[in-house]
Every structure is written in C-alpha cells, then in structure tokens.
Scaffold this active site. Structure first.
Site, PDB file in Angstrom:
ATOM      1  N   LYS A   2       5.170   3.365  18.651  1.00  0.00           N
ATOM      2  CA  LYS A   2       5.173   4.915  18.438  1.00  0.00           C
ATOM      3  C   LYS A   2       5.525   5.780  19.800  1.00  0.00           C
ATOM      4  CE  LYS A   2       1.888   4.858  14.515  1.00  0.00           C
ATOM      5  NZ  LYS A   2       0.592   5.277  14.096  1.00  0.00           N
ATOM      6  N   GLY A  14      -2.916   6.242   6.333  1.00  0.00           N
ATOM      7  CA  GLY A  14      -3.399   6.208   5.129  1.00  0.00           C
ATOM      8  C   GLY A  14      -2.030   6.201   4.293  1.00  0.00           C
ATOM      9  N   VAL A  60      12.392  -3.998  -3.583  1.00  0.00           N
ATOM     10  CA  VAL A  60      12.381  -5.497  -2.888  1.00  0.00           C
ATOM     11  C   VAL A  60      11.065  -5.797  -2.019  1.00  0.00           C
ATOM     12  CG1 VAL A  60      13.923  -6.189  -1.303  1.00  0.00           C
ATOM     13  CG2 VAL A  60      14.885  -4.442  -2.525  1.00  0.00           C
ATOM     14  N   LEU A 109       2.668  13.911   9.826  1.00  0.00           N
ATOM     15  CA  LEU A 109       2.714  14.756  10.776  1.00  0.00           C
ATOM     16  C   LEU A 109       4.116  15.197  11.169  1.00  0.00           C
ATOM     17  CD1 LEU A 109      -0.458  14.301  12.972  1.00  0.00           C
ATOM     18  CD2 LEU A 109      -0.185  15.824  11.172  1.00  0.00           C
ATOM     19  N   ASN A 127       0.734  -1.165   0.056  1.00  0.00           N
ATOM     20  CA  ASN A 127       0.075  -0.097   0.091  1.00  0.00           C
ATOM     21  C   ASN A 127       0.859   1.144   0.036  1.00  0.00           C
ATOM     22  OD1 ASN A 127      -2.418  -1.364  -0.017  1.00  0.00           O
ATOM     23  ND2 ASN A 127      -2.730  -1.518   2.266  1.00  0.00           N
TER      24      ASN A 127
END
Length: 802
Positions: free
Chosen positions: A668, A783, A490, A599, A460
């Site tokens: 994160k 996204g 790859v 961001l 994606n």
C-alpha cells in the site's frame, strides 16, 4: 520554447458578434494562462462577405460596394461596442485605411491578391481580441501568422514546418508573459505572397502552430461541444462522445465531417500534444478529447452523412493490367492527399469509381488528367454518402447488419469498407439523408450498451461483491443506460463462463458442478466476445499469477478493476509496463480498492497531484486488520487469539501472515508513493515483520497452533510501552527524503494514530498545499463489505467513461 503553453482556437461562430467576443474573453480569463497561444478565424460571416466583394469586383461593381459597405459597418460596430479610449480610436483609424484600400481595388486580381483580401478577416479578429483582452488586464499581442508560417500554393497547401519552426521560435521569444493572438487560415510563400490553407484552414493552422510551439494541449472552441454519435440537429438523442480515438477521429475527418478535418489531425498524430473540442457558448457542457491510442475496437460510434457528393469515374481501356492500374491510381491519389471518401472497383467493366466532396472533386479530376491515366474520366453529380465510423465496425456483425438493413430500400450505388476497419460507407444516388440518419442511429445505438463482467476471486470480498452487484444491478444499469452481465467467475482451480450471463444466486449454489478446470482460457474467451461492447475483469484476489497477466488483459482490450495489490507494488519496470499497456489501447486500470478499502485515498492523492500539488510525505495506519488487532491488544487477550478472531471474521487475508509480515502495508505504501509521483521500489521499504522466523513456513493450521510464540514477543513490547503510558500501533511512513518504513511504533495515548475506531485506517498527507496542517483521511480500512463497495464504486466510475 521551453515555456509551458496551451493553444486555444476560436472559429468564426465563436466570434460572431460583440457578445461572443466578450464570452471568448471570459473563457480565456478562466481557461488560459499567460504565454498561451490563441488562434482565431474571421468574425462571423466576414470571409463570406469578402468573397462576395471579390465576386462583385469581377461581375458588378455595385454588388462589390454593397458587400464592402456591409462588412465595414459590421467591423466598426464590433470595435465601437467592445473597446474604449485611445485603443478604440487607433483600431477605427486602421479599419478606415484598410477599407479605403480595399475599395480602390479593381478587377482582375491575381490569386495571391485575392488570398490577401480574404485574409483581412483573421487580421481584424486577432487585432480586436488582443485589444479587448488588454483592456481587461490580460496582457495580449496580435500576431500575423504570415510572419512565421511558410507554405506554397496547391490544392491543399501544407505548412513547411522546417522553414516555419525557427521563425515561430523567434517570434514567441519576443512575447513572454503575454497571450499571443494569432491569425488562422493563412501562411506566406517564398515570394512573400499570402497562401490560404483551405477548408478548415484555421483549425489546421492551430494544430500546426501548436506542434511547432510545443504546446501541451490544443483546444478547438466552436459552437458544438465536440463529436456526437450523429449530427444532433438530425438525431435528437445523439450523445456527446467524451473520448474518441485518434484513428477514429481521423477517419471521421477523412469522410468530411464538419466538426473535424483530416489535416487538422495530422500535426496531432505527429506530436505529443492533446486535442480537445469544446463549445464556446457553453464551456461546461462537456467536451470531446481525442486520445492517442490504438486498440481493437468493438464497432461503430458515429453515424455521419454528406448530401452533396460527386463521383469521378475512370473507365480503363481494355488490354491494360486493370488491377495494377487502379491500384496505382489509388496510391497516387493518396500521395497527393486526394484520397477519395470511398471507392468501388468494377473488375468486370474495368471501372474505378471515386467519391469526393464538391470542394475536392475538381482538384482530383484535374490531378488525374495531369497524371495521364489511360482511362476515360467522367465527373458525375447527384450523390449522397452515409457512413458508420468506429474501430472494428466492419467486424461487428450487429452493426453491419443494422447498417445494411436500414439501407436495403435506398438507391445505393455501392458499399465500401476501409482496410483499417474504421468505417462502413454507402454511396447513394442523392436522397434525403436527414431522414435516414436517425433510423440508422437508432438501429445501431438505441439498444443499451452491453458490458461483460468477469469476477476473479469468489472468497470473502468476491462473495460480498456478488451480493452487492445483485442488489445494485438494476440501479447501475438505469444510471448509465447500459446492461451489465456477469459472464465469468474465476478462482484458482476452476472457472464458470457463460456469455449469456450468470445468475448470482445460481452461481453461489452451483459453481462446483458448472465450472471447469482453470487452464487460463477464460481470458481469451472474454476478449473474444462479440456480443458485448465492453469487458471488465474484477480482480479481488491476492494472486501473483493473475497480476502477472495484467498486460495480457490489456492486450485483449479489456478493462481492469483490482483490489489485488501485487501489480501496483511490483517493480517499477512491471508497474509502468502495466500502466502503459492499458494507456496505449485506451483501456482503464482502476485500483482504488488496493489502499484504504472504500476510502478515496488513491483518488485523492492522484487528484492533488494532477491539480498541481506536490506530495512530500505520507504517514498513517494503512491496514484495517492491523488497526483492529492493535486497538484490541491491551494484554488481556493473547495477540495470537486476536489474530484467530480477526481471521474468522474475514478481516485478514486468507493467510493472516500476509497482513502480519507487513507486506500488505508495504504494498500500500509503494502504491501510494507512486500515486504521489515518487519512484520507489518495494525492496527500498524497510519492513518490520510480526511473524517470527519459526512460524513463516508452517501450514496455516500449524501457525495458529504455535501462535504463543507470536504472543510472547508482542506481549513484551506491549509491557514496555505501557510502562511509558504508550500504546502499540503498526505505522507506515513515507518521509520527505524518500525514506520509507513500515513497522510497530509506541505512541502516546493522545497521538492521532492511537485513537481510531477498530478497523479504521488513517492517512496523513503532507504536500505543498497541506504543508503545516496535513490532509487527513480516516475511516474503515478493512472488511469484505467496504472493499466490495470500493470495487463497485470503481465499476460505476468506469461505466461513466464508456
């Protein structure tokens, strides 16, 4: 000595007149702090005037008088223009006394007496600048370096750091909360006599003093902004190099480039301080930072030249072991710090030829004569030197060919390659080097720098980045004056590698037929590319195996941009190992896409910290996927169906359980905590997984089929929250005490974390500066397009550093 300091050094050109002194005072007001050290040279041409005075004493008293009178007027004018009141009167009285003493000198003078005379310029500079700063309410004190720098006379005197350290420690302890303005260029021997530190002695004394004082940074301010790809007076399109490796800088200095001197760099190499070069005339015009890295270089960066070179020729007597003898001479010269600029060994003639600047040649000749070398020694004049400098230049076929090609019609005496591979040198019978330098520069650097890009992951995010890259390639190349080629794509099973470049449209349609099995060799092939100046790996996978190869990527001399969170949230040991691997060889690891997609959260936290702020707490909704799911989850649609819909739209990881189990948010949070300067291990984060035990080991299809289990559990929690007029949100928190949690929370509908647009992330940063009103960053955090944009942003930022 525990006080944090910086050191600023100003050369004679930066103190050429009263306007320059005012400019330097403004620079110190903006760029320095109390307790900083400042080393100064003599103002303008003061030292030259003192040399004329000494020459006049020996040859013509009238010339000596004229030189001294001119110098006296210059120094008096500086004081009268810059100072006022009692300080002005005091300095003028001191000048009158000193010039009276100088006027009474008669020849012949001893060498220490001459050195003392030549040291007056630095004394006057330090005294005047200290007075000017004090007049402008910047507390300052003048300090004579002879009070603490110890050195003995020699061809190139070396400061005795062991003897100097306790003296400077004692001096600085006496002057807390003041800028200490120190004389450059000179020291004192054990007999109490002045010893001059030679060519670029003020630069050398500034880095020695910086090392002794334990400063964090030495900034040398001069009339140029730093190191250019060639002398900008000779090459109009020469470019400023913002970063230069220490070994490259040392080689440039060894070749007698005027912007640097090898002895200036010795204390830098032997300490932890940084070295910056800046222009005092245009402080914001850029700079060169000398970085302490060792890496496999990719070729020339600088063309340098000298138009006055001498050759010391040693013709060894036959019957001796010539190979052993010439090696012994070269080793002895190196020990004496008289290493030649370049040398040639003529085995058939038993001749060794050594190239030197005019300044060093006489000392080298005298040293060789004292060494009693069994050879006939001659000094020959009338030569020039041209060199291409840069790590790996001798192995770069394009640069070697271009260098030789441009000199094929010139009177070359010999070429010389350094063992380190840092320079390619040509010694010529004297020519107009000014006309040759531009042609070599154009030959080697005019062609656009080539950057090889390897994309790992074509799902994606990867496919979105490929489309973005294809659309932005021309603009990216135009912006940076470089050529970017996609040379590898790859995935976990196969890879396509083509050093000539891969067309994006063709890759999308022909990958299966053009690719070969992924045995990991693509990385070796990428590192071995010779026809590219830089190479970059883009990791947009979630692969643990690839993250485990990050150190290897660095060792290949390749830059890395990653959206992969594994390395950034691994154990502290591995995380720091990766960081160190890239830092040591001057490569870059950018990972802004790992948190917040597009961001600028990582960048913001890092910038706050590096600017002096202290992060104390971070909280928010860190997952665009979970943000979207819980914004939609109002009970009207089962939670598992929302997960399926998000997966189909590409809002989740390939396996959505990587989002639902909280591991993605945990990673994160760990990355952000580390960017904040906090030590944290992944296992220290308390994580609430949304994936029931019974669904964790199932295949992806089975997981979706049995999603009712997940829906039932969350529906119960939603019902409970709705009774209290609350909503559910998946929140990450790093608290002031270091406690870190990730999980579902019931929040009031009015809460800042409850009112986001679908897919939005929100980060609330509490810090020393943002204590009562946290800094908030919010926007789309998931996204394929925004994450691809973050990767492209990092590529653009990286290109700006090449």
């Amino acid at each position: 000595m525990s006080v944090q300091r910086q050191l600023h050094k100003f050369g004679g050109s930066s103190l050429a007149n009263s306007e320059c002194y005012q400019r330097v005072a403004s620079i110190l007001k903006e760029y320095s702090a109390e307790n900083d050290l400042v080393v100064v040279s003599a103002a303008g041409k003061t030292t030259n005037r003192l040399i004329e005075f000494l020459d006049g004493l020996e040859k013509d008293g009238r010339l000596a008088h004229e030189a001294l009178h001119s110098l006296r007027q210059f120094q008096i004018e500086l004081v009268e223009t810059l100072l006022a009141g009692d300080v002005k009167s005091e300095l003028l009285a001191l000048l009158q006394d000193e010039f009276t003493t100088l006027a009474e000198l008669v020849a012949p003078l001893t060498e220490p007496q001459k050195a003392a005379v030549l040291g007056h310029g630095e004394v006057w500079s330090s005294r005047l600048l200290a007075a000017l700063l004090s007049q402008q309410d910047l507390a300052a004190i003048a300090q004579d370096a002879r009070l603490f720098l110890r050195a003995e006379s020699g061809i190139q005197p070396e400061v005795d750091r062991a003897r100097s350290y306790p003296l400077i420690k004692e001096i600085l302890a006496q002057h807390n909360h003041k800028r200490v303005i120190i004389t450059g260029f000179m020291a004192q021997n054990c007999a109490g006599e002045t010893v001059l530190l030679g060519r670029n002695g003020s630069d050398y004394s500034s880095t020695v003093i910086g090392a002794l004082a334990g400063v964090s940074t030495v900034t040398i301010w001069s009339d140029v902004a730093g190191v250019y790809s060639a002398d900008p007076r000779l090459v109009s399109d020469a470019c400023l190099l913002p970063l230069l490796r220490l070994d490259e800088a040392s080689e440039l200095a060894r070749l007698a480039a005027p912007v640097l001197h090898s002895r200036t760099l010795q204390p830098v190499a032997q300490s932890a301080m940084d070295l910056n070069l800046k222009c005092s005339y245009q402080p914001e015009s850029g700079s060169t930072r000398i970085e302490r890295v060792l890496a496999s270089g990719r070729g020339a960066k600088i063309i340098t030249s000298l138009d006055d070179v001498l050759l010391v020729q040693l013709s060894f007597f036959h019957g001796h072991d010539f190979s052993r003898a010439q090696k012994g001479v070269l080793q002895a010269l190196k020990r004496a710090q008289l290493e030649p600029l370049a040398f040639e060994v003529q085995d058939d003639k038993q001749v060794l030829r050594l190239a030197y600047t005019a300044e060093i040649a006489a000392g080298a000749l005298e040293y060789l004569q004292d060494l009693a070398v069994e050879a006939e020694i001659k000094l020959k004049e009338g030569y020039s030197l041209l060199a291409a400098v840069g790590a790996g230049v001798t192995k770069n076929a394009h640069h070697c060919f271009g260098f030789f090609q441009q000199l094929k019609h010139s009177p070359v005496e010999f070429f010389s390659e350094t063992e380190s591979g840092l320079s390619l040198v040509a010694v010529l019978r004297r020519v107009d080097v000014e006309s040759i330098v531009p042609s070599i520069h154009n030959q080697l650097f005019q062609a656009q720098k080539r950057v090889a890009v390897a994309l790992c992951g074509k799902g994606n995010i990867g496919s979105s980045w490929l489309s973005l890259f294809a659309a932005q390639k021309n603009e990216l190349e135009k912006r940076h004056g470089m050529n970017f080629e996609l040379v590898a794509v790859v995935d976990s099973q196969a890879y396509w590698f083509d050093d000539q470049g891969i067309d994006v449209e063709r890759m999308l349609s022909h990958f299966d037929e053009e690719s070969i099995g992924n045995d990991g060799r693509w990385l070796t092939e990428l590192g071995a590319l010779q026809n590219y100046d830089e190479a970059v790996v883009l990791d947009v996978t979630a692969s643990k195996e690839l993250a485990e190869r990050y150190v290897q990527i660095a060792q290949q001399g390749i830059h890395l941009i990653s959206a992969n969170k594994v390395a950034g949230s691994a154990s502290s040991e591995y995380y720091h190992q990766v960081q160190d691997a890239f830092a040591k060889i001057g490569r870059h690891w950018f990972y802004n896409a790992t948190v917040g997609a597009g961001l600028p959260i990582n960048h913001t936290v890092r910038d706050l910290r590096e600017s002096g702020d202290e992060i104390v707490a971070v909280s928010g909704i860190f997952s665009g996927t979970l943000s979207w799911l819980f914004q939609q989850f109002d009970g009207s649609v089962p939670f598992s169906e929302l997960v399926d819909l998000a997966w189909q739209q590409g809002l989740t990881e390939p396996d959505p359980r990587s989002d639902l189990d909280g591991s993605d948010v945990m990673r994160k949070l760990v990355i952000l905590a580390r960017e904040s300067g906090l030590d944290i291990e992944p296992e220290n984060v308390k994580v609430e997984s949304l994936v029931p035990e019974s669904l964790r080991e199932l295949s992806l299809d089975t997981f979706f089929d049995q999603g009712d289990v997940l829906s039932e559990i969350l529906q119960e929690r939603l019902n409970k929250a709705q009774k209290n007029d609350q909503v559910l949100r998946y929140v990450a928190r790093l608290e002031r005490n270091g406690k870190a949690t990730v999980g579902v929370e019931a929040l009031s509908r009015e809460h800042a974390l409850a009112n986001l647009l679908p897919c939005d992330n929100i980060f609330a940063i509490e810090s020393k500066w943002y204590k009562d009103n946290p800094l908030v960053i919010r926007g789309p955090g998931a996204g394929r397009d925004v994450t691809a944009g973050a990767i492209q942003s990092d590529l653009n930022r990286l290109a700006g550093l090449f």
